[in-house]
Design an enzyme around this catalytic site. Structure first.
Site, mmCIF file in Angstrom:
data_model
loop_
_atom_site.group_PDB
_atom_site.id
_atom_site.type_symbol
_atom_site.label_atom_id
_atom_site.label_comp_id
_atom_site.label_asym_id
_atom_site.label_seq_id
_atom_site.Cartn_x
_atom_site.Cartn_y
_atom_site.Cartn_z
ATOM 1 N N ARG A 24 38.126 88.944 -26.293
ATOM 2 C CA ARG A 24 37.923 87.601 -26.857
ATOM 3 C C ARG A 24 36.550 87.438 -27.525
ATOM 4 N NH1 ARG A 24 39.127 83.268 -22.570
ATOM 5 N NH2 ARG A 24 39.250 84.978 -21.061
ATOM 6 N N ASP A 114 29.780 90.235 -16.383
ATOM 7 C CA ASP A 114 29.780 89.237 -17.465
ATOM 8 C C ASP A 114 29.369 87.846 -16.992
ATOM 9 O OD1 ASP A 114 32.021 88.698 -16.005
ATOM 10 O OD2 ASP A 114 33.446 88.937 -17.650
ATOM 11 N N ASN A 237 33.304 84.900 -21.795
ATOM 12 C CA ASN A 237 34.480 85.547 -22.380
ATOM 13 C C ASN A 237 34.555 85.437 -23.885
ATOM 14 O OD1 ASN A 237 35.925 86.362 -19.878
ATOM 15 N ND2 ASN A 237 35.798 84.168 -19.502
ATOM 16 N N LYS A 344 0.823 93.417 -36.440
ATOM 17 C CA LYS A 344 1.626 94.425 -35.733
ATOM 18 C C LYS A 344 0.711 95.543 -35.235
ATOM 19 C CE LYS A 344 3.077 97.978 -37.427
ATOM 20 N NZ LYS A 344 3.317 99.409 -37.568
ATOM 21 N N TYR A 359 -1.482 90.548 -43.813
ATOM 22 C CA TYR A 359 -0.738 91.523 -43.004
ATOM 23 C C TYR A 359 -1.735 92.455 -42.337
ATOM 24 C CZ TYR A 359 1.957 95.433 -41.412
ATOM 25 O OH TYR A 359 2.483 96.416 -40.610
ATOM 26 N N ASN A 370 -14.104 88.178 -39.601
ATOM 27 C CA ASN A 370 -13.375 87.176 -40.361
ATOM 28 C C ASN A 370 -12.550 87.879 -41.425
ATOM 29 O OD1 ASN A 370 -12.626 85.070 -42.180
ATOM 30 N ND2 ASN A 370 -14.154 83.799 -41.178
ATOM 31 N N TYR A 380 0.891 102.234 -44.758
ATOM 32 C CA TYR A 380 2.051 103.125 -44.883
ATOM 33 C C TYR A 380 2.088 103.737 -46.264
ATOM 34 C CZ TYR A 380 7.073 104.309 -44.424
ATOM 35 O OH TYR A 380 8.274 104.951 -44.346
ATOM 36 N N SER A 398 -11.457 87.615 -49.389
ATOM 37 C CA SER A 398 -10.048 87.286 -49.637
ATOM 38 C C SER A 398 -9.413 88.294 -50.585
ATOM 39 C CB SER A 398 -9.948 85.894 -50.255
ATOM 40 O OG SER A 398 -10.338 84.949 -49.292
HETATM 41 C C1 UD1 Z 1 38.838 86.906 -11.238
HETATM 42 C C2 UD1 Z 1 39.247 86.624 -9.789
HETATM 43 C C3 UD1 Z 1 39.451 85.114 -9.608
HETATM 44 C C4 UD1 Z 1 38.168 84.392 -9.980
HETATM 45 C C5 UD1 Z 1 37.732 84.763 -11.386
HETATM 46 C C6 UD1 Z 1 36.358 84.195 -11.657
HETATM 47 C C7 UD1 Z 1 40.550 88.528 -8.990
HETATM 48 C C8 UD1 Z 1 41.896 89.068 -8.754
HETATM 49 N N1 UD1 Z 1 40.500 87.319 -9.521
HETATM 50 O O1 UD1 Z 1 39.933 86.550 -12.051
HETATM 51 O O2 UD1 Z 1 39.781 84.838 -8.293
HETATM 52 O O3 UD1 Z 1 38.338 82.997 -9.870
HETATM 53 O O4 UD1 Z 1 37.654 86.183 -11.554
HETATM 54 O O5 UD1 Z 1 36.022 84.393 -12.995
HETATM 55 O O6 UD1 Z 1 39.565 89.188 -8.691
HETATM 56 N N2 UD1 Z 1 37.623 94.051 -14.179
HETATM 57 C C9 UD1 Z 1 37.551 95.407 -14.071
HETATM 58 N N3 UD1 Z 1 38.713 96.116 -13.928
HETATM 59 C C10 UD1 Z 1 39.928 95.512 -13.874
HETATM 60 C C11 UD1 Z 1 39.990 94.119 -13.986
HETATM 61 C C12 UD1 Z 1 38.819 93.410 -14.126
HETATM 62 O O7 UD1 Z 1 36.478 95.992 -14.108
HETATM 63 O O8 UD1 Z 1 40.920 96.213 -13.736
HETATM 64 C C13 UD1 Z 1 36.381 93.295 -14.307
HETATM 65 C C14 UD1 Z 1 36.266 92.555 -15.640
HETATM 66 O O9 UD1 Z 1 35.537 93.333 -16.566
HETATM 67 C C15 UD1 Z 1 35.493 91.305 -15.255
HETATM 68 C C16 UD1 Z 1 35.860 91.083 -13.811
HETATM 69 O O10 UD1 Z 1 36.369 92.302 -13.325
HETATM 70 O O11 UD1 Z 1 34.100 91.527 -15.314
HETATM 71 C C17 UD1 Z 1 36.881 89.964 -13.635
HETATM 72 O O12 UD1 Z 1 38.060 90.280 -14.309
HETATM 73 P P1 UD1 Z 1 38.947 89.158 -14.963
HETATM 74 O O13 UD1 Z 1 40.129 89.810 -15.604
HETATM 75 O O14 UD1 Z 1 38.155 88.243 -15.776
HETATM 76 O O15 UD1 Z 1 39.454 88.381 -13.658
HETATM 77 P P2 UD1 Z 1 40.100 86.948 -13.596
HETATM 78 O O16 UD1 Z 1 41.542 87.062 -13.851
HETATM 79 O O17 UD1 Z 1 39.316 85.998 -14.425
HETATM 80 MG MG MG Z 2 37.839 86.164 -15.931
#
Ligand code: UD1
Ligand code: MG
Length: 458
Positions: A24, A114, A237, A344, A359, A370, A380, A398
């Protein structure tokens, strides 16, 4: 930040989940390499883990974005990442870290890469719960709009019975406003033993990390939730959510600087970086942008519309308006860097002044020197960079071009408009321009001639 990491705390490790695609964001840059406050989301997640005192950090990455793994390994070392391929859910992602933590005896916290605002102090209450006997601790929040989040099914006393994902929730559970942030902590052996029992018989066909809570409760383990403000656990996201996280971060940091005594007449217009340091007693005027690596000492004034990165501003210095300080600019106490001056990799001495349109790149400016308007350090030659050194108390006329490598001595002067290619000794005057000739009456005659021609045409 690490004040609750007591000497008696059990060893801590973090598993940071970063295997999601982040589609996204609609960007060729992987989501977690986007930045808030000039720092990647990945690094902010690692900062949080380090701030919690985690001695082991494992980052779970996907096969789709090798740059994410490279980035994490560059900071944490060659064994810091594991690949989850294909991604089959958050529980499956944590299991990918099982071998990496096989020899680890202690508590593990699972975080998402994230969530740039989920800092160490936000997560710390989970370790407090663990210290008081909780086996599985979950960080929750009360959502203004819970749609999309896992819901916390709680019994009195913040005892957590289970977490139900949105897609698996019935109408009653969907009414619950207590949601899962995604951050969860448990003893390492317990966590992997619970994960071994997690299946994927659910609406998404995924292995949910959240299922460990219900399983733990069935095993009569203690499962509890701690709560954080919603803004501190927001995931990113989309580009709009990234900007929203940035705004929250900026607001909080500006307020903390003002608490420390920094004067900011229009804080909403000041942009800070993750590591910006401004001492109390400094003034930051309107529309100032701090890139990474800046520190400003007390009494300094950063005037409106200045842009600073990788620079040090000494006590009582005046910068701007419209100044640009680039990496390696070290501005001494009481020095003045004025409008449209770019600096710089130059050390500017105490009380030196470069007030207009210059510069200054690569070199040094001595105390009280001054630098006249329009001075250029010609650093450069198209291939290499060279240094210019201006001595203490020197006066650069100047519009001088100082062609590096070159040194203008202490107390020396250069005449306006000079191109200085050779060193100037202390106390000397260097001039390099054609001598002036003046033709008396020439301009008046010229104008009369031209005007007569113009009149004749009418
Ligand atoms: C998850 C939680 C949910 C919570 C929400 C908060 C679970 C099952 N659900 O849901 O309860 O409210 O986050 O934002 O945990 N990721 C991986 N590998 C995977 C899947 C995900 O590394 O196979 C990582 C993603 O990169 C991300 C994080 O896990 O950083 C969460 O994944 P995401 O798919 O956003 O979970 P949600 O469905 O939002
Ligand atoms: Mg999520």
């Amino acid at each position: 930040m690490t004040d609750s990491v007591s000497a008696t705390a059990r060893p801590r490790a973090a598993v940071i989940l970063a295997a999601g695609q982040g589609t996204r964001m609609k960007s060729p840059t992987p989501k977690v390499l986007h930045k808030v406050a000039g720092r990647t989301l990945m690094d902010l997640a690692i900062d949080a883990a380090e701030g919690l005192g985690c001695e082991r950090i494992v980052v779970v990455v996907g096969a789709h974005s090798p740059q994410v793994g490279e980035h994490a390994r560059k900071r944490l070392g060659p064994n810091a990442t594991v690949v989850q391929d294909p991604p089959l859910g958050t529980g499956h992602a944590v299991l990918a870290a099982k071998d990496a933590l096989a020899d680890f005896d202690g508590d593990v916290v699972v975080t998402f890469a994230d969530c740039p605002l989920t800092t160490a102090p936000v997560i710390m209450p989970l370790f407090d719960l663990m210290a008081s006997g909780t086996d599985v601790a979950v960080l929750g929040f009360e959502a203004a709009n819970p749609t999309g989040y896992g819901r916390l099914v709680l019994a009195p006393g913040q005892v957590l019975l289970r977490i139900v994902e949105e897609k698996d929730a019935d109408l009653v559970t969907k009414q619950v406003k207590h949601c899962n942030s995604g951050v969860l902590a448990a003893d390492c052996a317990t966590l992997f033993s619970l994960l071994a029992d997690v299946g994927n018989d659910n609406a998404k066909g995924e292995y949910y990390l959240t299922d460990v809570v219900g399983l733990a409760h069935e095993r009569k383990l203690s499962t509890r939730a701690a709560f954080a403000p919603e803004a501190s656990v927001q995931g990113v996201n989309s580009q709009a959510e990234l900007a929203a996280a940035e705004a929250v971060w900026q607001g909080a940091r500006r307020r903390s600087l003002m608490v420390e005594g920094v004067t900011m007449p229009a804080p909403d217009t000041v942009h800070l970086s993750w590591d910006t340091q401004v001492a109390g007693g400094a003034v930051v005027e309107q529309f100032v942008v701090f890139g990474p690596g800046v520190s400003v000492e007390t009494g300094a004034v950063i005037k409106a519309f200045s842009h600073l990165e990788g620079a040090v501003v000494g006590e009582g210095a005046l910068i701007g308006p419209y100044a640009r300080l680039r990496p390696g600019a070290e501005i001494g106490p009481e020095a003045h860097i004025g409008n449209f001056v770019e600096v710089k990799k130059v050390k500017v001495g105490k009380g030196a002044k470069a007030n207009h349109l210059s510069y200054l790149g690569d070199g040094s400016v001595g105390e009280k020197a001054n630098i006249g308007a329009g001075t250029i350090f010609c650093n450069y030659d198209g291939f290499e960079k060279f240094e210019t050194h201006v001595g203490k108390g020197a006066f650069i006329g100047s519009n001088s071009a100082l062609v590096a490598p070159v040194r203008v001595g202490d107390g020396a002067m250069t005449g306006s408009g000079s191109v200085i290619t050779k060193d100037v000794e202390d106390g000397a005057l260097a001039l390099s321009r054609a001598e002036q000739t003046t033709k008396a009456g020439w301009a008046t005659k010229f104008r009369a001639l031209k005007q007569a021609k113009k009149d004749a045409k009418k």
